[in-house]
Design an enzyme around this catalytic site. Sequence first.
Site, mmCIF file in Angstrom:
data_model
loop_
_atom_site.group_PDB
_atom_site.id
_atom_site.type_symbol
_atom_site.label_atom_id
_atom_site.label_comp_id
_atom_site.label_asym_id
_atom_site.label_seq_id
_atom_site.Cartn_x
_atom_site.Cartn_y
_atom_site.Cartn_z
ATOM 1 N N ARG A 173 -8.177 16.830 6.201
ATOM 2 C CA ARG A 173 -9.363 17.546 5.755
ATOM 3 C C ARG A 173 -10.629 16.803 6.175
ATOM 4 O O ARG A 173 -10.680 15.599 6.236
ATOM 5 C CB ARG A 173 -9.294 17.678 4.221
ATOM 6 C CG ARG A 173 -10.282 18.651 3.621
ATOM 7 C CD ARG A 173 -9.852 19.005 2.212
ATOM 8 N NE ARG A 173 -10.908 19.723 1.503
ATOM 9 C CZ ARG A 173 -11.733 19.153 0.645
ATOM 10 N NH1 ARG A 173 -11.637 17.867 0.398
ATOM 11 N NH2 ARG A 173 -12.662 19.856 0.041
ATOM 12 N N ARG B 285 -11.351 11.693 -7.313
ATOM 13 C CA ARG B 285 -10.754 10.366 -7.439
ATOM 14 C C ARG B 285 -10.546 10.065 -8.917
ATOM 15 O O ARG B 285 -11.426 10.324 -9.738
ATOM 16 C CB ARG B 285 -11.680 9.275 -6.853
ATOM 17 C CG ARG B 285 -11.808 9.361 -5.332
ATOM 18 C CD ARG B 285 -10.532 8.886 -4.655
ATOM 19 N NE ARG B 285 -10.677 8.897 -3.221
ATOM 20 C CZ ARG B 285 -10.338 9.915 -2.427
ATOM 21 N NH1 ARG B 285 -9.878 11.016 -2.954
ATOM 22 N NH2 ARG B 285 -10.473 9.835 -1.132
ATOM 23 N N LYS C 144 -1.015 8.901 -3.020
ATOM 24 C CA LYS C 144 -0.971 10.077 -2.143
ATOM 25 C C LYS C 144 0.344 10.145 -1.378
ATOM 26 O O LYS C 144 0.722 9.219 -0.671
ATOM 27 C CB LYS C 144 -2.155 10.051 -1.165
ATOM 28 C CG LYS C 144 -2.225 11.312 -0.307
ATOM 29 C CD LYS C 144 -3.518 11.381 0.476
ATOM 30 C CE LYS C 144 -3.580 12.601 1.369
ATOM 31 N NZ LYS C 144 -4.870 12.752 2.051
#
Length: 317
Positions: A119, A314, A184
């Site tokens: 992204r 975040r 992630k």
Amino acid sequence: MRSYKNPLKLIEILADGQFHSGEELATIFGITRAGINKYIKQLREWGIELTSIQGKGYCLAAPLNLLNKTKINQHYQSNSRCEILPIIDSTNQYLLDRIDQLTSGDCCVAEFQSKARGRRGRKWFSPFGTNLYFSMYWRLEQGVAAAMGLSLVVGIVIADTLRTLSGQDIKVKWPNDLYLNDQKLAGILVELAGKTGDCAHVVIGVGVNLTMTNPDTNIVNQKWASLGNVDRNLLVAQVAKTLKSQLIEFEKHGLLPFINDWNRLDNFVNRPVKLLIGDNIIQGIAKGINDQGALLLEQNGKIEAHIGGEISLRSDE
């Protein structure tokens, strides 16, 4: 385009995880040992970890579960095409360049991407044969506006598929990542082509860390997780099959039927977060999504919806 036929053949030979001598390999390819060394150098450039021991030869650090069209098709009975591209710049770009030849559900998967992207133009680390690099084409007859919330649906589909195959507690992170143990695990990139009033051509890219070990820290600059060993051919088939069926559902009913699934999988719900919009930072408590796919953020007892292309999230715990 440069041919990688022989380096790819070498990978097939080494994929068993056993030692193969330089002499044996030179005989197979009908070239010198120096020629084999050139192929070995190419493999290392693709991110493949190899051991070289004098007198024993070459061995992969771990066996590779290579993509195989026959095995994928055993699990994915469909009229859609699923193409295997051993070496490609980007699976998304490959489909974007061929939109006029595609039908909804056509997909491709690669062993290695040289120009993978995430992204907002970020690079995506894509070593050979260790992860999932998958893209699917979809045509939305209702146009670009109908794509609202699509990346969230993709996240739900991929998370549930990975949970089923691995038994691990995989979560979604708004708007387009998957997390495992607050790290992630995967990213989703949805790219649109089309004009206002026309149908929308959608390319959905999915990258999942499977057995990644030593990523380039210039590219991977946050905590990351790997799923571990799964049958990559079964994974490709399950992702393709489930994604196709759920995109049909999304096209009929929009995001609404998926909101409960998002809430079930949301990694950040009811946790303090900070939302980055351009240069602005908004802190609050994540409260899930609304039926447009916007992030709901609670500040001082008031909940507001936030949506836009320059948003990332975040944890602030």
